[in-house]
Design a protein around this motif. Structure first.
Motif, mmCIF file in Angstrom:
data_model
loop_
_atom_site.group_PDB
_atom_site.id
_atom_site.type_symbol
_atom_site.label_atom_id
_atom_site.label_comp_id
_atom_site.label_asym_id
_atom_site.label_seq_id
_atom_site.Cartn_x
_atom_site.Cartn_y
_atom_site.Cartn_z
ATOM 1 N N PHE A 1 11.949 9.417 -15.990
ATOM 2 C CA PHE A 1 10.610 9.431 -15.398
ATOM 3 C C PHE A 1 10.299 8.064 -14.787
ATOM 4 O O PHE A 1 9.876 7.962 -13.628
ATOM 5 N N ALA A 2 10.513 7.012 -15.567
ATOM 6 C CA ALA A 2 10.246 5.656 -15.079
ATOM 7 C C ALA A 2 11.174 5.288 -13.926
ATOM 8 O O ALA A 2 10.741 4.761 -12.891
ATOM 9 N N ILE A 3 12.455 5.590 -14.092
ATOM 10 C CA ILE A 3 13.429 5.282 -13.047
ATOM 11 C C ILE A 3 13.131 6.072 -11.779
ATOM 12 O O ILE A 3 13.254 5.560 -10.659
ATOM 13 N N GLY A 4 12.710 7.323 -11.958
ATOM 14 C CA GLY A 4 12.397 8.155 -10.802
ATOM 15 C C GLY A 4 11.250 7.595 -9.982
ATOM 16 O O GLY A 4 11.280 7.656 -8.751
ATOM 17 N N ILE A 5 10.246 7.051 -10.664
ATOM 18 C CA ILE A 5 9.133 6.448 -9.936
ATOM 19 C C ILE A 5 9.604 5.236 -9.148
ATOM 20 O O ILE A 5 9.250 5.056 -7.978
ATOM 21 N N PHE A 6 10.418 4.381 -9.787
ATOM 22 C CA PHE A 6 10.973 3.234 -9.072
ATOM 23 C C PHE A 6 11.816 3.692 -7.885
ATOM 24 O O PHE A 6 11.691 3.172 -6.770
ATOM 25 N N ALA A 7 12.697 4.666 -8.130
ATOM 26 C CA ALA A 7 13.635 5.100 -7.097
ATOM 27 C C ALA A 7 12.920 5.698 -5.899
ATOM 28 O O ALA A 7 13.294 5.434 -4.749
ATOM 29 N N GLY B 1 13.824 12.224 4.894
ATOM 30 C CA GLY B 1 14.155 10.930 5.485
ATOM 31 C C GLY B 1 13.427 10.706 6.795
ATOM 32 O O GLY B 1 12.957 9.594 7.081
ATOM 33 N N LEU B 2 13.310 11.764 7.588
ATOM 34 C CA LEU B 2 12.600 11.670 8.865
ATOM 35 C C LEU B 2 11.128 11.330 8.648
ATOM 36 O O LEU B 2 10.557 10.486 9.356
ATOM 37 N N LEU B 3 10.515 11.954 7.666
ATOM 38 C CA LEU B 3 9.112 11.652 7.352
ATOM 39 C C LEU B 3 8.950 10.213 6.890
ATOM 40 O O LEU B 3 7.974 9.537 7.247
ATOM 41 N N ASN B 4 9.900 9.713 6.114
ATOM 42 C CA ASN B 4 9.831 8.323 5.653
ATOM 43 C C ASN B 4 9.968 7.342 6.815
ATOM 44 O O ASN B 4 9.321 6.291 6.830
ATOM 45 N N ILE B 5 10.816 7.658 7.774
ATOM 46 C CA ILE B 5 10.982 6.796 8.946
ATOM 47 C C ILE B 5 9.659 6.635 9.686
ATOM 48 O O ILE B 5 9.305 5.534 10.115
ATOM 49 N N TYR B 6 8.932 7.742 9.805
ATOM 50 C CA TYR B 6 7.649 7.702 10.509
ATOM 51 C C TYR B 6 6.485 7.380 9.569
ATOM 52 O O TYR B 6 5.325 7.617 9.906
ATOM 53 N N LYS B 7 6.824 6.861 8.385
ATOM 54 C CA LYS B 7 5.833 6.391 7.411
ATOM 55 C C LYS B 7 4.862 7.477 6.962
ATOM 56 O O LYS B 7 3.699 7.199 6.634
ATOM 57 N N GLU B 8 5.340 8.702 6.911
ATOM 58 C CA GLU B 8 4.549 9.818 6.391
ATOM 59 C C GLU B 8 4.864 9.986 4.894
ATOM 60 O O GLU B 8 5.263 11.053 4.425
ATOM 61 N N PHE B 9 4.647 8.892 4.156
ATOM 62 C CA PHE B 9 5.063 8.863 2.753
ATOM 63 C C PHE B 9 4.252 9.824 1.883
ATOM 64 O O PHE B 9 4.779 10.370 0.906
ATOM 65 N N PHE B 10 2.998 9.996 2.206
ATOM 66 C CA PHE B 10 2.153 10.884 1.405
ATOM 67 C C PHE B 10 2.709 12.302 1.414
ATOM 68 O O PHE B 10 2.897 12.928 0.365
ATOM 69 N N LYS C 1 0.825 -1.209 0.000
ATOM 70 C CA LYS C 1 0.000 0.000 0.000
ATOM 71 C C LYS C 1 0.860 1.261 0.000
ATOM 72 O O LYS C 1 0.548 2.233 -0.695
ATOM 73 N N ASN C 2 1.926 1.238 0.782
ATOM 74 C CA ASN C 2 2.812 2.409 0.834
ATOM 75 C C ASN C 2 3.499 2.643 -0.503
ATOM 76 O O ASN C 2 3.641 3.783 -0.955
ATOM 77 N N ILE C 3 3.927 1.541 -1.141
ATOM 78 C CA ILE C 3 4.589 1.670 -2.440
ATOM 79 C C ILE C 3 3.628 2.219 -3.482
ATOM 80 O O ILE C 3 3.970 3.108 -4.272
ATOM 81 N N LEU C 4 2.401 1.691 -3.499
ATOM 82 C CA LEU C 4 1.405 2.175 -4.450
ATOM 83 C C LEU C 4 1.048 3.633 -4.180
ATOM 84 O O LEU C 4 0.855 4.425 -5.113
ATOM 85 N N LEU C 5 0.956 3.994 -2.904
ATOM 86 C CA LEU C 5 0.652 5.378 -2.541
ATOM 87 C C LEU C 5 1.736 6.321 -3.038
ATOM 88 O O LEU C 5 1.467 7.320 -3.718
ATOM 89 N N VAL C 6 2.977 5.992 -2.695
ATOM 90 C CA VAL C 6 4.099 6.841 -3.101
ATOM 91 C C VAL C 6 4.244 6.836 -4.618
ATOM 92 O O VAL C 6 4.536 7.867 -5.236
ATOM 93 N N GLY C 7 4.022 5.650 -5.237
ATOM 94 C CA GLY C 7 4.108 5.564 -6.688
ATOM 95 C C GLY C 7 3.091 6.451 -7.372
ATOM 96 O O GLY C 7 3.401 7.131 -8.362
ATOM 97 N N GLY C 8 1.858 6.465 -6.849
ATOM 98 C CA GLY C 8 0.823 7.308 -7.439
ATOM 99 C C GLY C 8 1.140 8.786 -7.310
ATOM 100 O O GLY C 8 1.001 9.544 -8.275
ATOM 101 N N GLY D 1 12.309 2.811 -3.558
ATOM 102 C CA GLY D 1 13.499 3.078 -2.741
ATOM 103 C C GLY D 1 13.190 3.741 -1.422
ATOM 104 O O GLY D 1 13.696 3.338 -0.375
ATOM 105 N N ASN D 2 12.326 4.769 -1.432
ATOM 106 C CA ASN D 2 12.006 5.484 -0.203
ATOM 107 C C ASN D 2 11.229 4.640 0.794
ATOM 108 O O ASN D 2 11.326 4.836 2.006
ATOM 109 N N VAL D 3 10.425 3.698 0.277
ATOM 110 C CA VAL D 3 9.624 2.859 1.162
ATOM 111 C C VAL D 3 10.428 1.678 1.694
ATOM 112 O O VAL D 3 10.354 1.343 2.879
ATOM 113 N N VAL D 4 11.214 1.041 0.812
ATOM 114 C CA VAL D 4 11.888 -0.196 1.239
ATOM 115 C C VAL D 4 13.084 0.062 2.153
ATOM 116 O O VAL D 4 13.427 -0.807 2.958
#
Length: 443
Positions: free
Chosen positions: A280-286, A157-166, A18-25, A290-293
């Motif tokens: 563009f494609a690589i940026g979405i993957f990265a 990075g701090l926001l990602n640690i606390y799962k504030e990915f949106f 869900k986090n990956i799909l959220l960040v990906g979108g 990357g930010n979630v995993v």
């Protein structure tokens, strides 16, 4: 193939997906905005000396961001989680991290300013004094961005640690919006500086946004004092290794720009436009993956390195398949996509014919680059960054060798093909290392 994708998907943690799909979108939307910015630039500027000089001016701050800010953020995340797990004072850890980031960025800004005259004229030989001055005029507006990016990198990075990915993912909208705004309304006012000023204003607004957001989320807790904890010491230990790896990897883009600058006027711009869709494609993957995993792998690694390895294996399969499908679709439709997106006003049909074969060579790297991100994040999560220096040296040497050969055979397209081969080689080399690492991780 559907069965493979379904099997891997079912094995993944549902919240992680869900986090990956959220960040990906969100990332997709941000990237679309960035593409719109490029369309505006192409409409008003096209393939010209101004866009060439802006890209060359941005290369130095962008290079610093790549070799320092990205690696610093990546070693910050796993060691922050280790400090938290060990019951250390995380407000002190965060304060120390921001202090190191801020003062180091100031040193980098000063050094870049002092050597800019010599550096620019040495790196891009054979141009007029007006050309060099145009690069330097834009560079002076981009240099403050280095310090801004240093702070925003840690806050993201701090926001990602606390799962504030949106909220962290939304931070990417400010620079393209500011650039578009200045192009539309202040193009004549600021003239040759319009792109640099737009970048600076957008970066500053992003900083304000992140500070306010972290404060409202009650995660920006700082304590400044002397000394260091074991986690801070480990982070500092990892920083030079990670920076060295990023430094060597970061040299690939200046190397490509150097080779392309030796060709006809517009070659640097053509390389830039051709890489927009692949990037563009690589940026979405990265970003999305990357930010979630990284915090996910880091959380697993705190408990067991073997758990992090298993998580990496699950993720890499689906990432490779997705990347392969995207690369195939983009390769087949390359000419149509370039024409559709860029061919208007100053961007002519002959520019499309020049650019699309270059893009085809770039898209070949997508599945390998995407999997390489997973491998890289895994090694960072377990503080095994030393090998990344070795793989980076191999990649740089190979890139220079292939550029030298392919530029004579294929022109600018050869530089793009070299990039894709380097990406493949780098991923394979890291995979071999991880495979040999399994026994020490008890898997």
């Amino acid at each position: 193939m559907k069965k493979i994708i379904q099997k891997v998907y079912n094995q993944l943690n549902n919240q992680l997906v869900k986090n990956i799909l959220l960040v990906g979108g969100i990332t997709f939307g941000v990237k679309i905005l960035g593409f719109f910015k490029e369309l505006i630039i192409a409409y008003f500027i096209g393939l010209s000396e101004l866009i060439d000089t802006y890209l060359l001016a941005f290369l130095i701050p962008g290079f610093i961001s790549t070799i320092f800010l990205g690696p610093y953020k990546s070693v910050f995340i796993p060691n922050f989680l280790i400090a938290k797990e060990q019951g250390e004072d995380i407000s002190f850890f965060l304060g120390k991290t921001l202090s190191i980031s801020f003062y180091t960025s100031l040193v980098l800004v000063l050094v870049t300013f002092l050597v800019s005259d010599v550096f620019v004229e040495f790196l891009y030989q054979g141009h007029t004094s007006e050309y060099y001055q145009l690069i330097k005029n834009q560079l002076y507006f981009l240099l403050p961005c280095i310090t801004i990016w240093a702070i925003t990198s840690v806050l993201n990075g701090l926001l990602n640690i606390y799962k504030e990915f949106f909220w962290s993912s939304l931070s990417g909208i400010f620079t393209p919006i500011a650039t578009i705004f200045f192009l539309l309304f202040f193009r004549n006012t600021f003239g040759e500086l319009v792109l640099a000023i737009g970048t600076f204003i957008g970066s500053f607004i992003n900083l304000i946004y992140l500070v306010i957001l972290c404060y409202r989320k009650d995660i920006l807790k700082l304590r400044f004092r002397s000394g260091r904890t074991s986690s801070i010491s480990e982070m500092i230990k990892q920083i030079p290794v990670k920076i060295a790896s990023a430094l060597i990897n970061g040299l690939n883009e200046p190397v490509d720009k150097y080779f392309s600058a030796q060709l006809t006027i517009g070659s640097v711009s053509a390389l830039n436009y051709a890489n927009k869709l692949p990037a563009f494609a690589i940026g979405i993957f990265a970003i999305a993956i990357g930010n979630v995993v990284l915090p996910h792998f880091s959380s697993l690694a705190v408990k067991s390195h073997s758990l992090a390895l298993k998580g990496m294996k699950k993720m890499s399969s689906i990432v490779f398949i997705a990347g392969l499908m995207i690369a195939l679709a983009m390769f087949i439709s390359s000419e149509f996509l370039i024409s559709l997106l860029f061919e208007r006003n100053e961007f002519k049909p002959e520019d499309t014919q020049f650019v699309f074969p270059i893009q085809q060579m770039f898209v070949l790297q997508i599945p390998f680059y995407a999997v390489g991100i997973i491998f890289n994040r895994f090694l960072t999560s377990i503080n095994k960054n030393n090998f990344l220096v070795i793989s980076s040296i191999i990649s740089l040497a190979l890139n220079i060798a292939l550029n030298t050969v392919f530029i004579d055979l294929m022109g600018v397209s050869g530089l793009a093909l070299a990039t894709s081969i380097v990406s493949l080689t780098n991923t394979v080399v890291i995979f071999i290392y991880i495979s040999r690492l399994k026994s020490s991780l008890n898997v």
